[in-house]
Structure formats: structure tokens, C-alpha cells
Scaffold this motif. Structure first.
Motif, short mmCIF file in Angstrom:
data_model
loop_
_atom_site.label_atom_id
_atom_site.label_comp_id
_atom_site.label_asym_id
_atom_site.label_seq_id
_atom_site.Cartn_x
_atom_site.Cartn_y
_atom_site.Cartn_z
N THR A 59 -57.01 6.59 47.03
CA THR A 59 -56.17 7.78 47.00
C THR A 59 -56.88 8.96 47.91
OG1 THR A 59 -55.27 7.57 44.79
CG2 THR A 59 -56.50 9.90 45.61
N PHE A 60 -56.61 8.98 48.85
CA PHE A 60 -57.01 10.09 49.66
C PHE A 60 -58.16 12.03 49.63
CE2 PHE A 60 -56.27 6.85 52.08
CZ PHE A 60 -56.67 6.15 53.17
N ILE A 61 -58.78 12.53 49.81
CA ILE A 61 -58.55 13.83 50.00
C ILE A 61 -59.52 14.30 50.44
CG2 ILE A 61 -58.99 13.41 47.15
CD1 ILE A 61 -61.58 14.12 47.14
N ASP A 62 -59.73 15.60 51.02
CA ASP A 62 -60.21 15.60 51.97
C ASP A 62 -59.44 16.39 53.40
OD1 ASP A 62 -61.72 17.89 53.85
OD2 ASP A 62 -63.66 16.95 53.04
N PHE A 63 -58.45 16.96 53.79
CA PHE A 63 -57.63 16.18 54.97
C PHE A 63 -57.97 17.55 55.60
CE2 PHE A 63 -55.23 14.04 51.69
CZ PHE A 63 -54.88 13.09 51.96
N GLY A 64 -59.33 17.89 56.02
CA GLY A 64 -59.67 18.90 57.07
C GLY A 64 -59.94 18.23 58.76
N MET A 65 -60.56 17.11 58.87
CA MET A 65 -61.22 16.08 59.66
C MET A 65 -60.04 15.08 59.72
SD MET A 65 -64.37 14.25 60.70
CE MET A 65 -65.24 15.68 60.99
N MET A 66 -58.58 15.86 60.62
CA MET A 66 -58.18 14.68 60.87
C MET A 66 -57.84 14.21 62.23
SD MET A 66 -56.47 13.86 57.97
CE MET A 66 -55.42 12.86 58.33
N GLY A 67 -57.13 13.57 62.95
CA GLY A 67 -57.27 12.82 64.32
C GLY A 67 -55.51 12.11 64.58
N ALA A 68 -55.11 12.32 65.85
CA ALA A 68 -53.44 12.05 66.22
C ALA A 68 -53.96 11.45 67.65
CB ALA A 68 -53.09 13.43 66.65
N VAL A 69 -53.00 10.56 67.66
CA VAL A 69 -53.39 9.55 68.91
C VAL A 69 -52.32 9.43 70.28
CG1 VAL A 69 -53.82 7.20 69.79
CG2 VAL A 69 -55.12 7.53 67.38
N PRO A 70 -52.61 9.93 71.13
CA PRO A 70 -51.59 10.08 71.65
C PRO A 70 -50.98 9.02 71.71
CG PRO A 70 -53.20 11.42 72.74
CD PRO A 70 -53.60 10.28 71.81
N PRO A 71 -49.29 8.58 72.82
CA PRO A 71 -49.08 7.48 72.68
C PRO A 71 -49.40 6.52 73.66
CG PRO A 71 -47.55 9.44 72.50
CD PRO A 71 -48.64 9.93 72.21
N GLN A 72 -49.73 6.94 74.46
CA GLN A 72 -50.55 6.30 75.69
C GLN A 72 -52.50 5.83 74.85
OE1 GLN A 72 -49.89 5.14 79.08
NE2 GLN A 72 -51.67 4.47 79.50
N THR A 73 -52.20 6.22 74.52
CA THR A 73 -53.84 5.36 73.85
C THR A 73 -53.31 4.94 72.72
OG1 THR A 73 -55.19 7.96 74.77
CG2 THR A 73 -56.19 6.38 72.67
N ARG A 74 -52.50 5.38 72.12
CA ARG A 74 -52.13 3.79 71.17
C ARG A 74 -51.91 2.95 71.57
NH1 ARG A 74 -49.08 7.31 68.18
NH2 ARG A 74 -47.03 6.37 68.77
N SER A 75 -51.15 3.13 72.85
CA SER A 75 -50.58 1.42 73.51
C SER A 75 -51.66 0.54 74.10
CB SER A 75 -49.07 1.91 74.29
OG SER A 75 -49.11 1.12 74.86
N GLY A 76 -52.96 1.82 74.29
CA GLY A 76 -53.64 0.78 74.59
C GLY A 76 -54.22 -0.06 73.49
#
Length: 569
Positions: free
Chosen positions: A326-343
Motif C-alpha cells: 500500500t503506497f501513500i504520499d504521492f506528492g513526489m512523483m517522477g516521470a521517465v521520458p521514453p528515450q530515458t526509459r529505453s536507456g
């Protein structure tokens, strides 16, 4: 993201003098930068490098202790900075990371009357009219916000399907504190950008900008609620993961009302065992869920420390999963762009395969190495690293003879240090998430080996990559087949146009070169005409003043054409 609304509850005693706070942070940074400059740059140039080396561990430890005190006293973003520093095992010495490892939101709770005033100003009504009850003692007090348990009114409980909730309220005055802290961090980042040792490896202003964006998003609870919903969609069909529900009618930018999902803290090993849950089995599931977020979804919880993670037992013998993360506290979230995710996917696959060359290529693709870096030495270092220590968990690495690490450092340390590493933008949260994941897993199982989770996950990614390659190859084959079927008809049309002389051929590059040659020829001709008229006029003028003057004036025409800017276009 707009600024948070400021109600009357912002003016609360204890918010602090933001100017004094700003100056204190700058004084702290300036003093310690001066100490580093003296010991690490000046003394070695004077031939006193050994003096600096002997005192380095003690100085680093003293700096960490003083920063710990500063962060605990100031709260705000300083605690976030300390928590980030404690996770940078790859860059900072252990004397710093060990001291800051236990730095939590060590701030006293805000008195409930101030919390009540802010919540009522935000929600527009007395708390008694909005909730059946609200506990005055906070369940959690952090540097940016404070949480209180509450019960919904019967009507709201029937509408939402929830009854027990957590009322999360922003700390009064935190907006001004965050602004002051960010201003100080921008100033310090500017100072560090002029230190070549730092600027070669990280764009400090860009990193501070990223940290600022994350911090401002974290104090916008509407943003946090939207992130929670997005995360819930990603794991809607995953029985391993649970998230709290949102009571939107009781949520604003500075007040967030969520389902109370409090359960067993993920690192409470004794409580897990008492509930019949084996902590050793929790670790690989947690690692796999974090891998899914980083390498597949591209949207991840960037603050998965033990306080934000619960293990919730699922009753019933027929439950697919006997417990859930169970996850709580979603104030700090990150997104990985497709190019970075591929790497990152390639990096994980190469690490699992002990492929030093592939690992370096993936590191370069992610952006950790500048494009001009000579990677041959790093490839040898990574190959040697895998050969000696590949596949070992943290517990096994602690048992390795320290001389082996020293020998490896002597052999490859200079190679690694000389390479132009950089910390790409949007990468801070990835490092933080992976560091916290590793720490939580090691707390659950002291002999936890990250490779045991990496290898099966990397094998799955490799199968997916091969599937993608096969699909791409099939699509290219279909395109080639279509082109081949259309080719005879197109050739017939081309030959017909050649026969009747209607074929037009265009070569833009050749046309540009011809245009350039034409302009050069025109310029030369103009220069020759200008010179001829000027010389002729000066010669004739001695015998015929009028004709000579006319010729000299006429020489201005080719000169103006030669100098006319429009001719170049």
C-alpha cells in the motif's frame, strides 16, 4: 501549476523570519565551500595534499553533522535536501551519507488551532460541519504538512464508501518558507556552477530547477491527488498494489482528505511475522513493483521510504495475494521520458547479462556520459567490475576483503574519475527511488541480493525487446513488399515521362551551389566594373573634368550593387 491560495492561517507564529532563514542557509553554504576550496584545491597546489587527505574523513563527518542540525532546526526543504544527499552513495563519501541516513522530518507538530484555522479557511466551513470527528493529535507531522485522523459524516460516508479518513493539512506559512529555501538553493547552485569539478559533472542550476519544480508540486495537494489517480490507473489490474481513495469534496490545494489505509509499516519485521507474512518474500515483490514503475510505466513513486509504505494483509484463504503493498504520499512523483526509459531498460538488461560494453552504451544513452566521452577505458572497468563482484548482494559485498576494492580502485579509479560524467535533468528522482528501494529491501532481508530481482525482470524486458524488434522487422518487411509491388508501375510512369521530355529533375544542393557561384561571379564583375570606371574617371578627369567626374560618379552604381545586402539572399 498556480501558486497555493493563502488564507489568514498563513500568518502563524513560528513560520519564521524568511530573510534570516535565507541568510543562514547562504552563510552555511559559503563557509563550507570556502573550507572545501582551502583543503581540496589550494593545499594540494601548495604541495600539502597529504594534510588535506588526513583530515578529509573528519571534515566530511563534521559537515554532515552540522547540516543535520541545520536541517532539523529549519525544517522545510532543508530536510528534503538532506534526505537526497543521504541517498547519493554513488557521489558522496560514506561519512556524509551515514550521518544523514537517519534524517527524517524531525519537526515539532503545529498546534491544532493553527491547523484548524487553515483547514477551515480552505474548506470554507467549520470542521464540525464537514467531519463527524477530527483527532487533534497528529498521526504524522512532517516538514511540509501534517496529518490527522478523521471520520466522515454519515452522508459523505455513504456517498464515498469511506468512513475513516486522514486529513492532510499544509503547514501554515510553508509557502514563504519554500520560496526562501529555493531562492537560497538557486544562489548556492549558481556558486557551484563556477566550480569546474562540479560543473563538469552536473548542471547545478538545472538540478535546482528540477528540485524546485518537484518541491512546488509537493505542496500542491490537488496535484498530489491527480498523481494518486494516475498511479491507481497504472496498477488498477495489479493485485499486488493498493492505494487510498480520495475524498474530492474535502480536498483543495492545501488540504487533502484520503482514505485511512494505515497498516503494517513495511520495515516492521516483527509485526509482519506476527501477521504471518515473511519479510523475505516481501522484498522481491517490492523491488519488482518499483521496476515496473521505472522501466515499464514511466511514472513512479519517487519517495518510497518506509514511512510511505504499508503491508496490508488480505483476509480470506482464496485471496490471490495474501497481502498487498500500500503506497501513500504521492506528492513526489517522477516521470521517465521514453528515450530515458529505453536507456534504463538497456542498462538493466546489460547489468543482468554482465555486459560491460552494453552497460556503458546504455549509460551514454541515458545521458550520464557526455557524447564526447572516450568510453573504452570505462568499458574495461565495467567488465572488470562484473568479473570480480558481479552478482553479489550487499551482504556478500560487505564480506569481501577490502583489499580487493582497493586494488580495483587503484586499477580503474583514475579512468572513471577522468571521464566527463554528468547528472542529466529529470534523473534526480530516479536515483532517489532506486536508492530507497534498495534500502527498504535490505531492511526486509539483510541478505537481499538485488541481482535476484534484476535478472528475471531483465529477462522479461529482453523478451519484450525481442518482440518489439520482431514487430518492427515485420512492419519493415510489409513496407518493402508494398514498395516492390508498386515499383513496376512507377518505373513505367518514369520511363514515359523521360520519353516525352516532361521529367523535371531537382537537386536542391546543386541549385544552392550554382546560386552561390552565380552570386560570386556577379560580385567579381561588379568589382571589375567599379574599378574600371573609377580608374578611367580619374585618368580622363585630368583632360576633361566633366566626363571624368561622370565616370567616377557612375562607378558608385556597381559598388552599391556589390554591397547591397539583398543580393546575398
Amino acid at each position: 501549476m498556480g501558486p497555493a491560495r493563502r488564507g489568514r492561517a498563513d500568518a502563524v507564529p513560528g513560520a519564521g523570519d524568511t530573510r534570516a532563514r535565507y541568510r543562514r542557509i547562504l552563510r552555511f553554504a559559503a563557509w563550507h565551500l570556502a573550507v572545501i576550496w582551502w583543503f581540496e584545491l589550494l593545499l594540494p597546489r601548495l604541495g600539502l595534499g597529504r594534510v588535506a587527505e588526513r583530515s578529509r574523513a573528519r571534515r566530511m563527518r563534521r559537515f554532515a553533522q552540522r547540516f543535520h542540525v541545520l536541517a532539523a532546526e529549519l525544517g522545510g526543504l532543508m530536510i528534503k535536501v538532506g534526505q537526497f544527499m543521504s541517498s547519493r552513495l554513488d557521489v558522496l563519501p560514506p561519512e556524509i551519507t551515514a550521518e544523514l541516513e537517519g534524517l527524517q522530518d524531525e519537526v515539532p507538530p503545529v498546534p491544532f488551532p493553527a491547523i484548524r484555522a487553515l483547514a477551515e479557511a480552505e474548506l470554507g466551513a467549520p470542521l464540525e460541519a464537514l467531519f463527524a470527528s477530527v483527532e487533534e493529535t497528529p498521526v504524522a507531522a512532517a516538514s511540509l504538512g501534517q496529518a490527522h485522523r478523521a471520520q466522515l459524516l454519515p452522508g459523505d460516508a455513504a456517498d464515498t464508501g469511506l468512513q475513516s479518513v486522514v486529513l492532510k493539512v499544509q503547514r501554515p506559512g510553508i509557502s514563504a518558507i519554500v520560496d526562501a529555501d529555493l531562492a537560497a538553493l538557486r544562489k548556492v547552485g549558481g556558486w557551484l556552477s563556477h566550480v569546474r569539478l562540479v560543473s563538469e559533472r552536473a548542471d547545478m542550476p538545472a538540478l535546482v530547477k528540477e528540485f524546485a519544480q518537484t518541491s512546488l508540486e509537493e505542496i500542491d495537494y490537488l496535484n498530489e491527488a491527480a498523481y494518486l489517480e494516475r498511479f491507481a490507473v497504472d496498477f488498477a489490474d495489479d493485485g499486488r498494489v493498493e492505494v487510498p481513495g480520495i475524498v474530492w469534496e474535502r480536498t483543495t490545494r492545501r488540504v487533502l482528505t484520503l482514505e485511512d489505509v494505515t497498516a503494517i509499516k513495511i520495515t516492521d519485521v516483527d509485526a509482519l511475522r506476527a501477521a504471518g507474512i515473511d519479510p523475505v518474500k516481501v522484498a522481491p515483490v517490492f523491488a519488482a513493483v518499483m521496476f515496473d514503475q521505472l522501466f515499464t510505466n514511466g511514472f513512479f513513486h519517487a519517495d518510497p521510504h518506509p514511512g510511505n509504505m504499508f503491508i496490508t494483509p488480505v483476509p480470506g484463504p482464496d485471496a490471490e495475494h495474501p497481502w498487498q503493498l500500500t503506497f501513500i504520499d504521492f506528492g513526489m512523483m517522477g516521470a521517465v521520458p521514453p528515450q530515458t526509459r529505453s536507456g534504463l531498460r538497456k542498462l538493466l538488461i546489460a547489468a543482468a547479462a554482465r555486459d560491460g560494453k552494453g552497460l556503458v552504451a546504455a549509460i551514454a544513452e541515458v545521458g550520464v556520459l557526455v557524447p564526447s566521452a572516450d568510453t573504452a577505458g570505462l568499458e574495461r572497468a565495467m567488465t572488470g567490475l562484473f568479473a570480480r563482484f558481479g552478482g553479489m548482494g550487499f551482504a556478500e559485498l560487505r564480506e569481501v576483503d577490502q583489499r580487493e576494492f582497493r586494488d580495483f580502485g587503484v586499477e580503474f579509479g583514475e579512468t572513471v574519475r577522468s571521464l566527463p560524467f554528468q547528472l542529466p535533468e529529470n534523473f534526480l528522482l530516479v536515483i532517489r527511488a532506486m536508492s530507497l528501494t534498495s534500502g527498504v529491501c535490505s531492511s526486509l532481508d539483510p541478505r537481499f541480493n538485488l541481482w535476484d530481482s534484476v535478472e528475471p525482470y531483465a529477462a522479461r524486458l529482453l523478451r519484450e525487446e525481442r518482440g518489439n524488434i520482431a514487430r518492427d522487422a515485420a512492419a519493415q518487411a510489409l513496407d518493402a513488399a508494398g514498395t516492390a509491388l508498386r515499383l513496376p508501375k512507377r518505373l513505367d510512369g518514369l520511363l514515359t515521362r523521360i520519353d516525352d521530355g516532361s521529367l523535371a529533375v531537382s537537386n536542391p544542393r546543386l541549385e544552392r551551389q550554382l546560386a552561390r557561384l552565380t552570386r560570386v561571379a556577379q560580385g567579381v564583375a561588379s568589382a571589375v566594373v567599379f574599378g574600371a570606371l573609377l580608374i578611367a574617371g580619374s585618368v580622363v578627369r585630368a583632360g576633361d573634368t566633366v566626363l571624368g567626374s561622370v565616370l567616377m560618379v557612375a562607378s558608385a552604381v556597381p559598388l552599391l550593387y556589390l554591397l547591397w545586402p539583398g543580393r546575398r539572399r
